[in-house]
Design a protein around this motif. Sequence first.
Motif, mmCIF file in Angstrom:
data_model
loop_
_atom_site.group_PDB
_atom_site.id
_atom_site.type_symbol
_atom_site.label_atom_id
_atom_site.label_comp_id
_atom_site.label_asym_id
_atom_site.label_seq_id
_atom_site.Cartn_x
_atom_site.Cartn_y
_atom_site.Cartn_z
ATOM 1 N N MET A 1 0.641 -1.226 -0.025
ATOM 2 C CA MET A 1 0.079 -0.112 0.083
ATOM 3 C C MET A 1 0.863 1.248 0.073
ATOM 4 N N LYS A 2 2.095 1.214 0.569
ATOM 5 C CA LYS A 2 2.798 2.313 0.772
ATOM 6 C C LYS A 2 3.867 2.278 -0.583
ATOM 7 N N GLY A 3 3.874 1.519 -1.321
ATOM 8 C CA GLY A 3 4.597 1.302 -2.792
ATOM 9 C C GLY A 3 5.783 1.002 -2.380
ATOM 10 N N VAL A 4 6.305 0.203 -1.620
ATOM 11 C CA VAL A 4 7.438 -0.073 -1.302
ATOM 12 C C VAL A 4 7.920 -1.079 -2.452
ATOM 13 N N PHE A 5 7.026 -1.861 -2.794
ATOM 14 C CA PHE A 5 7.213 -2.622 -3.916
ATOM 15 C C PHE A 5 6.470 -2.039 -5.295
ATOM 16 N N LYS A 6 7.347 -2.055 -6.275
ATOM 17 C CA LYS A 6 6.758 -1.281 -7.655
ATOM 18 C C LYS A 6 6.028 -2.343 -8.456
ATOM 19 N N PRO A 7 5.176 -1.834 -9.428
ATOM 20 C CA PRO A 7 4.395 -2.694 -10.564
ATOM 21 C C PRO A 7 5.580 -3.463 -11.192
ATOM 22 N N GLY A 8 5.540 -4.598 -11.391
ATOM 23 C CA GLY A 8 6.306 -5.623 -12.034
ATOM 24 C C GLY A 8 7.580 -6.142 -11.313
ATOM 25 N N ARG B 262 9.698 -8.342 -8.833
ATOM 26 C CA ARG B 262 9.573 -9.819 -8.367
ATOM 27 C C ARG B 262 9.866 -10.024 -7.051
ATOM 28 N N LEU B 263 8.960 -10.731 -6.228
ATOM 29 C CA LEU B 263 9.245 -11.019 -4.926
ATOM 30 C C LEU B 263 9.819 -12.428 -4.727
ATOM 31 N N LYS B 264 10.754 -12.540 -3.982
ATOM 32 C CA LYS B 264 11.659 -13.719 -3.964
ATOM 33 C C LYS B 264 11.280 -14.136 -2.279
ATOM 34 N N ILE B 265 10.477 -15.392 -2.199
ATOM 35 C CA ILE B 265 10.146 -15.817 -0.807
ATOM 36 C C ILE B 265 11.377 -16.058 0.139
ATOM 37 N N ARG B 266 12.490 -16.523 -0.424
ATOM 38 C CA ARG B 266 13.505 -16.866 0.524
ATOM 39 C C ARG B 266 14.217 -15.488 1.049
ATOM 40 N N ASP B 267 14.395 -14.627 -0.172
ATOM 41 C CA ASP B 267 14.846 -13.027 0.202
ATOM 42 C C ASP B 267 13.975 -12.244 1.283
ATOM 43 N N LEU B 268 12.702 -12.355 1.074
ATOM 44 C CA LEU B 268 11.913 -11.889 1.967
ATOM 45 C C LEU B 268 11.973 -12.448 3.543
ATOM 46 N N ALA B 269 11.988 -13.813 3.474
ATOM 47 C CA ALA B 269 12.294 -14.456 4.747
ATOM 48 C C ALA B 269 13.455 -14.102 5.493
ATOM 49 N N ARG C 13 8.381 -19.861 -8.411
ATOM 50 C CA ARG C 13 9.676 -18.985 -8.620
ATOM 51 C C ARG C 13 9.369 -17.582 -9.089
ATOM 52 N N ASP C 14 8.129 -17.198 -9.551
ATOM 53 C CA ASP C 14 8.008 -16.018 -10.304
ATOM 54 C C ASP C 14 6.687 -15.404 -9.866
ATOM 55 N N ILE C 15 6.902 -14.864 -8.690
ATOM 56 C CA ILE C 15 5.963 -13.969 -8.310
ATOM 57 C C ILE C 15 6.006 -12.422 -8.270
ATOM 58 N N ARG C 16 4.948 -11.759 -8.685
ATOM 59 C CA ARG C 16 5.282 -10.321 -9.071
ATOM 60 C C ARG C 16 4.094 -9.422 -8.521
ATOM 61 N N VAL C 17 4.679 -8.180 -8.355
ATOM 62 C CA VAL C 17 3.407 -6.945 -8.153
ATOM 63 C C VAL C 17 2.896 -6.847 -9.819
ATOM 64 N N PRO C 18 1.690 -7.229 -9.856
ATOM 65 C CA PRO C 18 0.960 -7.063 -11.146
ATOM 66 C C PRO C 18 1.036 -5.247 -11.603
ATOM 67 N N ARG C 19 1.120 -5.345 -12.840
ATOM 68 C CA ARG C 19 0.818 -4.174 -13.568
ATOM 69 C C ARG C 19 -0.623 -4.107 -13.999
ATOM 70 N N LEU C 20 -1.177 -2.924 -13.260
ATOM 71 C CA LEU C 20 -2.902 -2.845 -13.501
ATOM 72 C C LEU C 20 -3.123 -2.677 -15.185
ATOM 73 N N THR C 21 -3.975 -3.258 -15.697
ATOM 74 C CA THR C 21 -4.594 -2.605 -16.917
ATOM 75 C C THR C 21 -5.226 -1.324 -16.671
ATOM 76 N N ARG C 22 -5.612 -0.621 -17.782
ATOM 77 C CA ARG C 22 -6.365 0.261 -17.786
ATOM 78 C C ARG C 22 -8.032 0.067 -17.244
ATOM 79 N N ALA C 23 -8.337 -1.057 -17.795
ATOM 80 C CA ALA C 23 -9.781 -1.579 -17.478
ATOM 81 C C ALA C 23 -9.825 -1.525 -15.988
ATOM 82 N N VAL C 24 -8.777 -2.461 -15.459
ATOM 83 C CA VAL C 24 -8.858 -2.742 -13.900
ATOM 84 C C VAL C 24 -8.801 -1.589 -13.055
#
Length: 227
Positions: free
Chosen positions: A27-34, A36-43, A72-83
């Motif tokens: 919500m604070k924008g720490v992670f940007k659209p696109g 990639r979040l790595k579970i092991r790094d976050l842990a 192995r590929d978890i990402r912050v989505p890039r919202l489409t115009r419609a969404v």
Amino acid sequence: MAEYDLALLEHDNLGSTIYQRLCEALMKGVFKPGDRLKIRDLAERLGTSVTPVRDAILRLVQDQALVLRSPRDIRVPRLTRAVYLEIRDIRVNLEGLAAERAARNATPARILTLEAILKRNEEAIAAGETPLATELNQMFHFELATIADMPVLRDILRRLWLQMGPLIADVYADAGRTMIDHHYPLMDAIRRRDGPAAAHAIQQDILLASGPILERIDMANSHSVAL
């Protein structure tokens, strides 16, 4: 990916705590659209095992705040115009309702709280402190729902901000004061206890901010097509 204080967590309610930390980061924008979040790094950053982090990630996928392309590929989505437009239109109606009721409910102390958040937001923008300005903007919007005494609406807004928070933060630095110009007529309306005027002000705030956000979405789409 922006830096974020993911301090060592207590083991009690670990999964829920990690989920809340990641929600705040989105919500604070720490992670940007696109991103990639790595579970092991976050842990490692959270000082915990991968299992509660994975569980929190799966909850965020269910919230549509993250996209699971593969384990192995978890990402912050890039919202489409419609969404984005759908989320915007929902916010226009819900936050308008919250602002209208907040204008009726606001005590002098609550008004002072809103004024303090807005003042700090101005200072953060002037100082170029975009992450802080983004966070304060979000706080301002959520405070309206709190003052309105509408916890169900606030929870709905939280889920919407999970999806659009990274996009708003991505735009905030370039949009500058456009993001808060209508907070001032909103404050005037709340001081007068003018519910319809407060609703109109927050709706205009959301609609005005959608201009640079849609430009960013279109630019990202064009870049994707070019690639």
